[in-house]
Design a protein around this motif. Sequence first.
Motif, PDB file in Angstrom:
ATOM      1  N   UNK A 169      56.515  28.302  32.093  1.00  0.00           N
ATOM      2  CA  UNK A 169      55.357  27.995  31.271  1.00  0.00           C
ATOM      3  C   UNK A 169      55.781  27.921  29.807  1.00  0.00           C
ATOM      4  N   UNK A 170      55.075  27.089  29.050  1.00  0.00           N
ATOM      5  CA  UNK A 170      55.260  27.018  27.606  1.00  0.00           C
ATOM      6  C   UNK A 170      54.175  27.860  26.942  1.00  0.00           C
ATOM      7  N   UNK A 171      54.560  28.585  25.921  1.00  0.00           N
ATOM      8  CA  UNK A 171      53.646  29.465  25.196  1.00  0.00           C
ATOM      9  C   UNK A 171      53.625  29.030  23.735  1.00  0.00           C
ATOM     10  N   UNK A 181      50.570  30.815  40.655  1.00  0.00           N
ATOM     11  CA  UNK A 181      50.246  31.896  39.726  1.00  0.00           C
ATOM     12  C   UNK A 181      48.820  31.749  39.226  1.00  0.00           C
ATOM     13  N   UNK A 182      48.351  32.805  38.568  1.00  0.00           N
ATOM     14  CA  UNK A 182      47.042  32.830  37.929  1.00  0.00           C
ATOM     15  C   UNK A 182      47.242  33.116  36.451  1.00  0.00           C
ATOM     16  N   UNK A 214      46.531  37.901  45.052  1.00  0.00           N
ATOM     17  CA  UNK A 214      47.808  38.607  45.112  1.00  0.00           C
ATOM     18  C   UNK A 214      48.915  37.839  44.406  1.00  0.00           C
ATOM     19  N   UNK A 215      48.592  36.681  43.842  1.00  0.00           N
ATOM     20  CA  UNK A 215      49.584  35.886  43.137  1.00  0.00           C
ATOM     21  C   UNK A 215      49.974  36.563  41.821  1.00  0.00           C
ATOM     22  N   UNK A 216      51.129  36.209  41.246  1.00  0.00           N
ATOM     23  CA  UNK A 216      51.468  36.708  39.913  1.00  0.00           C
ATOM     24  C   UNK A 216      50.407  36.283  38.892  1.00  0.00           C
ATOM     25  N   UNK A 217      50.061  37.200  37.998  1.00  0.00           N
ATOM     26  CA  UNK A 217      49.054  36.928  36.972  1.00  0.00           C
ATOM     27  C   UNK A 217      49.677  37.096  35.590  1.00  0.00           C
ATOM     28  N   UNK A 218      49.518  36.072  34.758  1.00  0.00           N
ATOM     29  CA  UNK A 218      49.865  36.147  33.344  1.00  0.00           C
ATOM     30  C   UNK A 218      48.576  36.404  32.570  1.00  0.00           C
ATOM     31  N   UNK A 268      50.203  41.834  37.694  1.00  0.00           N
ATOM     32  CA  UNK A 268      50.344  41.395  36.301  1.00  0.00           C
ATOM     33  C   UNK A 268      51.837  41.378  35.970  1.00  0.00           C
ATOM     34  N   UNK A 269      52.378  40.197  35.729  1.00  0.00           N
ATOM     35  CA  UNK A 269      53.822  40.089  35.502  1.00  0.00           C
ATOM     36  C   UNK A 269      54.178  40.103  34.017  1.00  0.00           C
TER      37      UNK A 269
END
Length: 250
Positions: A4-6, A104-105, A138-142, A178-179
Amino acid sequence: MIVIAHVSDIHIGATSSSIDRANAVMRYLDSLPADLDAVLVTGDIADHGVAEEYEEARKLLTSRHPVLVGPGNHDVREEFRRVLLGEPDPGAGPINQVYRSAKAVYAMCDSSIPHRQNPGHLDDETIAWLEGVLEESDLPVFVAFHHPPTLLHSPIVDAIRLQRPEPLAELVARHPNVVAVLVGHAHTAAATTFAGRPLLVAPGVISTLKLPWEGATTPDTCADYDLPPSIAFHVLDDEGRMTTHYRVIQ
């Protein structure tokens, strides 16, 4: 693997070059040979919170990659909703948004305080909303928002960081999906931890904030507008490890 770009702190209307700087960042992202999983823009979209600034931002913040845009302390919720989000009858409540992909979420929380106050706050409505997002997948969450929830040892930023971060810390600690926590506001690239997870700070697009040992003593002398805009790339690999790369956009 997730990439991902931030992007943060574009401050449209702050300087005569604000549009060109934001445009350079977004066109760079569109020129990449590979697709990104998401582009997260963590606040201070407009500098004065007026409709004209959001109209420019609406044209700029488009991409072939999925884009999620949240507010910062310089933003005005009603105009943000009306112009950027296209809401015909915008309210003044927090602008909390979620983007769900197959991998992801992305939970974009509103840490702004109405009337363009500089510190940040995640109100009870936002914490409850985020808890619902975390519990339904249950997916990774940012988790992304504008104000850093911990000290960055940049006194000017630390004085206006997120207030009362304890409810967020307790929520993050209870949810192992929460990753990372992603923020802006500091106008400088930084990496630390929060609630046992990576806390990753995007650099500024409009300017770079000098640190105390670089001569930053007052708000009037701390911002360097001559340095080029920068962004972050966050990578979550298949083993669950986070890696961040920072990129200067010429």
